[in-house]
Write a protein that holds these residues in place. Sequence first.
Motif, PDB file in Angstrom:
ATOM      1  N   THR A 118       0.575  -1.165  -0.189  1.00 11.70           N
ATOM      2  CA  THR A 118      -0.022   0.299  -0.675  1.00 11.70           C
ATOM      3  C   THR A 118       1.258   1.677   0.034  1.00 11.70           C
ATOM      4  OG1 THR A 118      -0.134   0.022   2.042  1.00 11.70           O
ATOM      5  CG2 THR A 118      -1.934  -1.030   1.675  1.00 11.70           C
ATOM      6  N   ARG A 119       2.650   1.044  -0.113  1.00  4.83           N
ATOM      7  CA  ARG A 119       2.978   2.052   0.175  1.00  4.83           C
ATOM      8  C   ARG A 119       3.001   2.731  -1.554  1.00  4.83           C
ATOM      9  NH1 ARG A 119       9.114   1.944   2.312  1.00  4.83           N
ATOM     10  NH2 ARG A 119       9.882   3.914   2.429  1.00  4.83           N
ATOM     11  N   ARG A 120       3.411   3.792  -1.287  1.00  2.16           N
ATOM     12  CA  ARG A 120       3.533   4.527  -3.101  1.00  2.16           C
ATOM     13  C   ARG A 120       4.486   5.680  -2.561  1.00  2.16           C
ATOM     14  NH1 ARG A 120      -2.120   5.361  -6.015  1.00  2.16           N
ATOM     15  NH2 ARG A 120      -2.372   3.439  -5.343  1.00  2.16           N
ATOM     16  N   VAL A 121       6.333   5.213  -3.476  1.00  4.79           N
ATOM     17  CA  VAL A 121       7.536   6.193  -3.366  1.00  4.79           C
ATOM     18  C   VAL A 121       7.316   6.218  -5.042  1.00  4.79           C
ATOM     19  CG1 VAL A 121       9.794   6.361  -3.220  1.00  4.79           C
ATOM     20  CG2 VAL A 121       8.082   4.827  -1.906  1.00  4.79           C
TER      21      VAL A 121
ATOM     22  N   ALA B 202       3.765   1.854 -11.070  1.00  2.00           N
ATOM     23  CA  ALA B 202       2.747   2.739 -11.860  1.00  2.00           C
ATOM     24  C   ALA B 202       3.164   3.561 -12.845  1.00  2.00           C
ATOM     25  CB  ALA B 202       1.796   3.638 -10.745  1.00  2.00           C
ATOM     26  N   LEU B 203       2.826   3.492 -13.564  1.00  2.00           N
ATOM     27  CA  LEU B 203       3.212   4.876 -15.288  1.00  2.00           C
ATOM     28  C   LEU B 203       2.476   5.732 -15.127  1.00  2.00           C
ATOM     29  CD1 LEU B 203       5.342   1.856 -17.039  1.00  2.00           C
ATOM     30  CD2 LEU B 203       5.810   3.336 -14.634  1.00  2.00           C
ATOM     31  N   GLN B 204       2.065   6.845 -15.498  1.00  2.00           N
ATOM     32  CA  GLN B 204       1.142   7.801 -15.783  1.00  2.00           C
ATOM     33  C   GLN B 204       1.051   8.423 -17.495  1.00  2.00           C
ATOM     34  OE1 GLN B 204       0.358  10.325 -13.340  1.00  2.00           O
ATOM     35  NE2 GLN B 204      -1.950  10.917 -14.637  1.00  2.00           N
ATOM     36  N   ASP B 205       0.674   8.925 -17.791  1.00  2.00           N
ATOM     37  CA  ASP B 205       0.445   8.996 -19.548  1.00  2.00           C
ATOM     38  C   ASP B 205      -0.626   9.251 -19.802  1.00  2.00           C
ATOM     39  OD1 ASP B 205       1.120   9.717 -21.753  1.00  2.00           O
ATOM     40  OD2 ASP B 205       1.438   7.959 -22.784  1.00  2.00           O
ATOM     41  N   GLY B 206      -0.744  11.177 -19.792  1.00  2.35           N
ATOM     42  CA  GLY B 206      -1.715  11.533 -19.941  1.00  2.35           C
ATOM     43  C   GLY B 206      -2.846  11.077 -18.389  1.00  2.35           C
ATOM     44  N   SER B 207      -4.201  10.308 -18.694  1.00  2.00           N
ATOM     45  CA  SER B 207      -5.531  10.729 -18.465  1.00  2.00           C
ATOM     46  C   SER B 207      -5.164   9.678 -18.249  1.00  2.00           C
ATOM     47  CB  SER B 207      -6.660  11.005 -18.340  1.00  2.00           C
ATOM     48  OG  SER B 207      -6.686   9.867 -19.640  1.00  2.00           O
ATOM     49  N   LYS B 208      -4.039   8.531 -18.710  1.00  2.00           N
ATOM     50  CA  LYS B 208      -4.171   6.939 -17.917  1.00  2.00           C
ATOM     51  C   LYS B 208      -2.826   6.477 -17.572  1.00  2.00           C
ATOM     52  CE  LYS B 208      -6.585   5.845 -21.594  1.00  2.00           C
ATOM     53  NZ  LYS B 208      -6.196   4.703 -23.438  1.00  2.00           N
ATOM     54  N   THR B 209      -3.271   6.005 -15.831  1.00  2.21           N
ATOM     55  CA  THR B 209      -2.336   5.075 -15.632  1.00  2.21           C
ATOM     56  C   THR B 209      -2.346   3.300 -15.624  1.00  2.21           C
ATOM     57  OG1 THR B 209      -2.800   6.817 -13.914  1.00  2.21           O
ATOM     58  CG2 THR B 209      -1.456   4.725 -13.460  1.00  2.21           C
ATOM     59  N   ALA B 210      -0.924   2.952 -16.161  1.00  2.00           N
ATOM     60  CA  ALA B 210      -0.870   1.366 -16.404  1.00  2.00           C
ATOM     61  C   ALA B 210       0.126   0.670 -15.183  1.00  2.00           C
ATOM     62  CB  ALA B 210      -0.543   0.803 -17.219  1.00  2.00           C
ATOM     63  N   GLN B 211       0.592  -0.407 -15.155  1.00  2.00           N
ATOM     64  CA  GLN B 211       0.977  -1.034 -13.803  1.00  2.00           C
ATOM     65  C   GLN B 211       2.064  -1.897 -14.713  1.00  2.00           C
ATOM     66  OE1 GLN B 211      -0.948  -3.529 -10.918  1.00  2.00           O
ATOM     67  NE2 GLN B 211      -2.614  -2.011 -10.377  1.00  2.00           N
ATOM     68  N   PHE B 212       3.326  -1.677 -14.151  1.00  2.00           N
ATOM     69  CA  PHE B 212       4.205  -2.352 -14.866  1.00  2.00           C
ATOM     70  C   PHE B 212       4.901  -3.451 -13.333  1.00  2.00           C
ATOM     71  CE2 PHE B 212       9.157  -3.018 -15.705  1.00  2.00           C
ATOM     72  CZ  PHE B 212       8.396  -3.579 -17.757  1.00  2.00           C
ATOM     73  N   GLY B 213       4.742  -5.041 -13.870  1.00  2.00           N
ATOM     74  CA  GLY B 213       5.032  -5.412 -12.911  1.00  2.00           C
ATOM     75  C   GLY B 213       6.307  -6.782 -13.712  1.00  2.00           C
ATOM     76  N   ALA B 214       6.326  -8.217 -13.344  1.00  2.00           N
ATOM     77  CA  ALA B 214       7.453  -9.182 -13.596  1.00  2.00           C
ATOM     78  C   ALA B 214       6.187  -9.655 -15.122  1.00  2.00           C
ATOM     79  CB  ALA B 214       6.874 -10.010 -12.675  1.00  2.00           C
ATOM     80  N   ASN B 215       5.532  -9.570 -15.026  1.00  2.00           N
ATOM     81  CA  ASN B 215       4.093  -9.628 -16.093  1.00  2.00           C
ATOM     82  C   ASN B 215       4.252  -9.092 -17.407  1.00  2.00           C
ATOM     83  OD1 ASN B 215       3.050  -8.745 -14.829  1.00  2.00           O
ATOM     84  ND2 ASN B 215       0.876  -9.815 -15.314  1.00  2.00           N
ATOM     85  N   GLY B 216       4.862  -7.570 -16.979  1.00  2.00           N
ATOM     86  CA  GLY B 216       4.618  -6.333 -18.154  1.00  2.00           C
ATOM     87  C   GLY B 216       3.871  -5.466 -17.671  1.00  2.00           C
TER      88      GLY B 216
ATOM     89  N   GLY C 161       0.473  -2.974 -18.013  1.00  2.00           N
ATOM     90  CA  GLY C 161      -1.386  -3.998 -18.093  1.00  2.00           C
ATOM     91  C   GLY C 161      -2.238  -3.010 -16.833  1.00  2.00           C
ATOM     92  N   LYS C 162      -3.337  -3.552 -16.863  1.00  2.00           N
ATOM     93  CA  LYS C 162      -4.213  -2.630 -15.997  1.00  2.00           C
ATOM     94  C   LYS C 162      -3.651  -3.370 -14.073  1.00  2.00           C
ATOM     95  CE  LYS C 162      -7.764  -1.259 -18.799  1.00  2.00           C
ATOM     96  NZ  LYS C 162      -9.294  -1.478 -19.441  1.00  2.00           N
ATOM     97  N   THR C 163      -3.648  -4.634 -14.247  1.00  2.00           N
ATOM     98  CA  THR C 163      -3.017  -4.818 -12.991  1.00  2.00           C
ATOM     99  C   THR C 163      -1.131  -6.099 -13.440  1.00  2.00           C
ATOM    100  OG1 THR C 163      -3.969  -7.035 -13.515  1.00  2.00           O
ATOM    101  CG2 THR C 163      -4.958  -5.102 -12.016  1.00  2.00           C
ATOM    102  N   ALA C 164      -0.926  -5.913 -13.446  1.00  2.00           N
ATOM    103  CA  ALA C 164       0.841  -6.358 -12.493  1.00  2.00           C
ATOM    104  C   ALA C 164       1.411  -6.932 -11.472  1.00  2.00           C
ATOM    105  CB  ALA C 164       2.197  -5.446 -13.156  1.00  2.00           C
ATOM    106  N   ARG C 165       2.052  -8.179 -12.073  1.00  2.00           N
ATOM    107  CA  ARG C 165       1.737  -9.535 -11.119  1.00  2.00           C
ATOM    108  C   ARG C 165       3.718  -8.648 -10.220  1.00  2.00           C
ATOM    109  NH1 ARG C 165       5.950 -13.832 -12.718  1.00  2.00           N
ATOM    110  NH2 ARG C 165       4.705 -13.786 -14.494  1.00  2.00           N
ATOM    111  N   PRO C 166       3.211  -8.340  -9.373  1.00  2.00           N
ATOM    112  CA  PRO C 166       4.729  -7.944  -8.335  1.00  2.00           C
ATOM    113  C   PRO C 166       5.782  -8.446  -9.134  1.00  2.00           C
ATOM    114  CG  PRO C 166       3.125  -8.860  -6.877  1.00  2.00           C
ATOM    115  CD  PRO C 166       2.367  -9.052  -8.288  1.00  2.00           C
ATOM    116  N   PHE C 167       7.057  -7.527  -9.054  1.00  2.00           N
ATOM    117  CA  PHE C 167       8.322  -8.046  -8.449  1.00  2.00           C
ATOM    118  C   PHE C 167       7.826  -9.044  -7.299  1.00  2.00           C
ATOM    119  CE2 PHE C 167       8.907  -4.982 -11.988  1.00  2.00           C
ATOM    120  CZ  PHE C 167       9.344  -5.692 -13.297  1.00  2.00           C
TER     121      PHE C 167
END
Length: 108
Positions: free
Chosen positions: A47-50, A81-95, A97-103
């Motif tokens: 739940t922590r964001r840096v 979490a990557l924000q580009d304009g109004s959209k935010t996507a997650q980047f994780g171990a599986n690349g 997407g809207k949800t990403a498997r954590p490293f």
Amino acid sequence: PSDGRIARSALRHQPRVPDLNFDQGKLRFWLRARPGDLKTVSLHLGTRRVPMQLMRSDAIYATYGAQIPWDGKTDLSYRFALQDGSKTAQFGANGLGKTARPFVLNAK
């Protein structure tokens, strides 16, 4: 950084040196992206964001970095979490997407 499309081909983070480094009680994270592509980048640890800072950029890649204190004794899972304009996507171990498997970083 406002077209809502993140260049997947430029994204890179691997859970090992040089993208992840533990030294003197600090864990440093690096994420590579296309320069000018992202509005904000943040590291999510549960739940922590840096917030991540733009550390360097050239014509081909931008590198974002963040560091946290870590004792090296507890397992750690994280994603970006990557924000580009109004959209935010997650980047994780599986690349990307809207949800990403954590490293996962296993303590030693």
